[in-house]
Write a protein that holds these residues in place. Structure first.
Motif, PDB file in Angstrom:
ATOM      1  N   THR A 162       3.318   3.533   3.042  1.00  0.00           N
ATOM      2  CA  THR A 162       3.641   2.622   4.140  1.00  0.00           C
ATOM      3  C   THR A 162       5.092   2.192   3.998  1.00  0.00           C
TER       4      THR A 162
ATOM      5  N   GLU B 158      -9.878   0.339  -1.028  1.00  0.00           N
ATOM      6  CA  GLU B 158      -9.771   0.299  -2.489  1.00  0.00           C
ATOM      7  C   GLU B 158     -10.146  -1.067  -3.055  1.00  0.00           C
TER       8      GLU B 158
ATOM      9  N   ARG C   7       5.789  -0.204   1.011  1.00  0.00           N
ATOM     10  CA  ARG C   7       5.106   0.151  -0.235  1.00  0.00           C
ATOM     11  C   ARG C   7       5.810  -0.397  -1.475  1.00  0.00           C
TER      12      ARG C   7
ATOM     13  N   ASN D  23      -8.658  -1.960   3.660  1.00  0.00           N
ATOM     14  CA  ASN D  23      -8.397  -1.946   2.216  1.00  0.00           C
ATOM     15  C   ASN D  23      -9.609  -1.366   1.486  1.00  0.00           C
TER      16      ASN D  23
ATOM     17  N   LYS E  22       0.850  -1.190   0.000  1.00  0.00           N
ATOM     18  CA  LYS E  22       0.000   0.000   0.000  1.00  0.00           C
ATOM     19  C   LYS E  22       0.885   1.239   0.000  1.00  0.00           C
TER      20      LYS E  22
END
Length: 289
Positions: free
Chosen positions: A22, A89, A25, A87, A19
């Motif tokens: 983070t 998304e 990532r 989450n 993500k």
């Protein structure tokens, strides 16, 4: 541990998805094969009685089939109204679609309560007596699953009629950390979770099997193919095997014995016929020594 008390209601196996913003990532996402293998190993280790949960919104519909085949038997929280807060998304799959996917794998999608059915049916001490009436109003008394025709309604809070004592701690703010948390652990860590020596002994008793040395494993495979054809190094590995390696070698030897002579154990009556009572060696073997 769960083997002793049966208190773990489910184990969640979730695939990693990087993500933005983070620390991880830039880490690669977990692939489907790795994800499914982790689920399968979890199922093998934890046994058929454990509920293995994986979120269906972090994989595709086709991949959901793979998760079911690997050992998943619970999709966890799936909501047609609220998003996945961790989450957002990744929208939840439509319940009808999820039911079709589950049916394609040979299973039936069924709603449950927040507690797994066996804990609902068991009631106290797994379900707090102060809310057990609320849970029973939503659960089927025979299966412990959610009643499909029940519409949740508010019920007044009710203390149980019988005397009830909490199994948890409700006095930490006054008895333990009176000034608030100012250390990495709670101040009663040494006693709050029981006798650490007893816990340590239980962990050792319930720990997983010790890995067998790779040389011993190779020697066992060679001996299984041709017991008389092992190399000197392989025979040495077998002769010095310990623990699980020794147990495996004994099991292999017993299997070879079974194959060669079956289950009969023979003996012979010993007769030492001594032809003279004159002895000059003193070996102490015969009756006249």
């Amino acid at each position: 541990s769960h083997k002793a008390f049966g208190h773990v209601q489910e184990v969640i196996v979730q695939n990693f998805l990087a993500k933005p913003d983070t620390a991880m990532r830039d880490a690669p996402d977990a692939g489907l094969e790795e994800f499914a293998a982790t689920i399968a190993v979890s199922r093998l280790l934890l046994g058929p009685g454990m509920r293995i949960q994986s979120p269906p919104n972090l994989v595709s519909n086709t991949e959901c089939l793979a998760l079911l085949g690997a050992g998943v038997d619970d999709w966890g929280g799936v909501s047609p109204l609220t998003p996945d807060h961790v989450n957002p998304e990744r929208p939840w799959p439509n319940l009808d679609t999820l039911a079709e996917i589950t049916a394609e794998a040979g299973f039936e999608l069924t709603e449950r309560t927040a507690a797994q059915p066996q804990f609902v049916l068991a009631g106290s001490p797994w379900i707090d007596p102060r809310i057990i009436g609320h849970v029973q109003a939503l659960a089927d008394p025979h299966t412990g699953l959610a009643r499909p025709d029940t519409i949740p309604v508010g019920l007044p809070w009710q203390e149980p009629d019988e005397s009830w004592e909490s199994a948890g701690r409700v006095d930490l703010n006054t008895e333990i950390d009176t000034e608030g948390r100012n250390t990495e652990t709670r101040s009663d860590l040494g006693s709050a979770f029981g006798d650490w020596e007893t816990v340590r002994e239980q962990v050792l008793e319930l720990s997983g099997p010790v890995r067998v040395d790779t040389d011993v494993v190779a020697a066992l495979r060679s001996a299984e193919r041709d017991p008389a054809g092992c190399t000197d190094d392989e025979y040495l590995a077998l002769a010095t095997a310990e623990g699980p390696g020794l147990e495996a070698m004994v099991a292999l030897a017993d299997a070879l014995r079974q194959e060669a002579v079956g289950d009969e154990v023979t003996y012979v009556v010993n007769r030492n016929i001594n032809f003279t009572n004159i002895c000059y060696t003193g070996c102490r073997f015969c009756a006249f020594a």
